[in-house]
Design a protein around this motif. Sequence first.
Motif, PDB file in Angstrom:
ATOM      1  N   MET A   1      51.011  58.957  75.295  1.00  0.00           N
ATOM      2  CA  MET A   1      50.019  58.529  76.285  1.00  0.00           C
ATOM      3  C   MET A   1      48.688  58.158  75.606  1.00  0.00           C
ATOM      4  SD  MET A   1      48.328  60.535  79.437  1.00  0.00           S
ATOM      5  CE  MET A   1      49.753  61.511  79.856  1.00  0.00           C
ATOM      6  N   LEU A   2      48.309  58.959  74.585  1.00  0.00           N
ATOM      7  CA  LEU A   2      47.053  58.671  73.910  1.00  0.00           C
ATOM      8  C   LEU A   2      47.035  57.283  73.296  1.00  0.00           C
ATOM      9  CD1 LEU A   2      46.223  62.019  72.105  1.00  0.00           C
ATOM     10  CD2 LEU A   2      45.026  60.998  74.019  1.00  0.00           C
ATOM     11  N   TYR A 128      39.165  57.643  79.041  1.00  0.00           N
ATOM     12  CA  TYR A 128      40.228  58.629  79.246  1.00  0.00           C
ATOM     13  C   TYR A 128      39.776  59.562  80.355  1.00  0.00           C
ATOM     14  CZ  TYR A 128      44.167  61.568  78.043  1.00  0.00           C
ATOM     15  OH  TYR A 128      45.352  62.265  78.083  1.00  0.00           O
ATOM     16  N   VAL A 130      39.968  62.803  82.733  1.00  0.00           N
ATOM     17  CA  VAL A 130      40.448  64.194  82.807  1.00  0.00           C
ATOM     18  C   VAL A 130      40.051  64.786  84.163  1.00  0.00           C
ATOM     19  CG1 VAL A 130      40.267  66.500  81.787  1.00  0.00           C
ATOM     20  CG2 VAL A 130      40.159  64.472  80.330  1.00  0.00           C
ATOM     21  N   ASP A 173      44.534  60.762  83.666  1.00  0.00           N
ATOM     22  CA  ASP A 173      45.362  60.782  82.460  1.00  0.00           C
ATOM     23  C   ASP A 173      45.808  62.195  82.127  1.00  0.00           C
ATOM     24  OD1 ASP A 173      45.120  57.997  81.845  1.00  0.00           O
ATOM     25  OD2 ASP A 173      43.051  58.398  81.272  1.00  0.00           O
ATOM     26  N   ARG A 174      44.962  63.181  82.465  1.00  0.00           N
ATOM     27  CA  ARG A 174      45.292  64.570  82.143  1.00  0.00           C
ATOM     28  C   ARG A 174      44.687  65.501  83.187  1.00  0.00           C
ATOM     29  NH1 ARG A 174      45.649  67.883  77.338  1.00  0.00           N
ATOM     30  NH2 ARG A 174      46.386  66.108  76.169  1.00  0.00           N
ATOM     31  N   LEU A 176      43.635  69.459  83.820  1.00  0.00           N
ATOM     32  CA  LEU A 176      43.454  70.776  83.205  1.00  0.00           C
ATOM     33  C   LEU A 176      43.133  71.782  84.302  1.00  0.00           C
ATOM     34  CD1 LEU A 176      41.143  69.865  80.142  1.00  0.00           C
ATOM     35  CD2 LEU A 176      43.639  70.148  80.151  1.00  0.00           C
ATOM     36  N   CYS A 184      40.250  76.127  78.721  1.00  0.00           N
ATOM     37  CA  CYS A 184      40.055  74.786  79.248  1.00  0.00           C
ATOM     38  C   CYS A 184      39.177  73.955  78.303  1.00  0.00           C
ATOM     39  CB  CYS A 184      39.386  74.913  80.613  1.00  0.00           C
ATOM     40  SG  CYS A 184      39.927  73.718  81.782  1.00  0.00           S
ATOM     41  N   ASP A 187      41.186  72.949  75.258  1.00  0.00           N
ATOM     42  CA  ASP A 187      42.066  71.814  75.569  1.00  0.00           C
ATOM     43  C   ASP A 187      41.280  70.501  75.545  1.00  0.00           C
ATOM     44  OD1 ASP A 187      44.139  73.545  75.880  1.00  0.00           O
ATOM     45  OD2 ASP A 187      44.151  73.500  78.079  1.00  0.00           O
ATOM     46  N   LEU A 191      41.692  67.355  72.967  1.00  0.00           N
ATOM     47  CA  LEU A 191      41.956  66.015  73.494  1.00  0.00           C
ATOM     48  C   LEU A 191      40.977  64.995  72.894  1.00  0.00           C
ATOM     49  CD1 LEU A 191      42.646  65.668  77.193  1.00  0.00           C
ATOM     50  CD2 LEU A 191      41.185  64.017  76.136  1.00  0.00           C
TER      51      LEU A 191
END
Length: 199
Positions: A1-2, A128, A130, A173-174, A176, A184, A187, A191
């Motif tokens: 994905m990245l 990106y 989050v 995209d992500r 958490l 957290c 993470d 990322l």
Amino acid sequence: MLTDKLTPNAADNLAPLVVVSGPSGVGKSTIVRAVLDRDPEIWLSVSVTTRSPRPGELNGIDYHFVSDSEFEELIHTGGLLEWASYAGNRYGTPAEPVHQMRSQGRPVLLEIEVQGARAVRSRAEDAYLVFITPPDIETLRHRLAGRGTEDSEVLAERMNIANSELEAAIEFDRVLVNSQVGECSTDLLELISDLKRVT
Ligand code: 5GP
């Protein structure tokens, strides 16, 4: 994905742009502060807002506090990367500093609500996104109420918005889960460092 995010960044040689979103009260600011403490190279954008300062908030540090007409002017002169209305006030991200910091190689974080995150997606396709989600809705209610900065009407409005914002997680995209600030933020740091490697 990245690797999906590789092409546009690589072409302009810009550091990563990471949007941190999620409902009010979920703990976005605490996580972001922990990330900045652990990696001072990362730069947090300072938003403009028409909201009044809360006790202890400083102009130019927490927000740039502006009038409605100053906010309008910023929109009309193309000064904002994104903007949104939230619980009766307007919030926006000044465009120029974001571009400047990214050009200097500093990863940029935006801590914004969901409509703004969607707008960034359409304006900066290499961003990106989050989404921070609470372990459960009761935790969110407690955190919002515990902050003690909003009266009950504003609190109820923020809870309503939060419920609909939670449904937006799937667009990110992500996701958490903020059960533990330490985990957290780790993470999120990992990322950002992965994104730096692919740009
Ligand atoms: P608060 O009034 O609690 O500081 O912020 C209310 C909401 O607006 C939060 O979810 C916060 O993340 C979001 N917010 C802060 N700055 C911006 C911004 O520049 N743009 C957008 N779209 N939302 C923002």
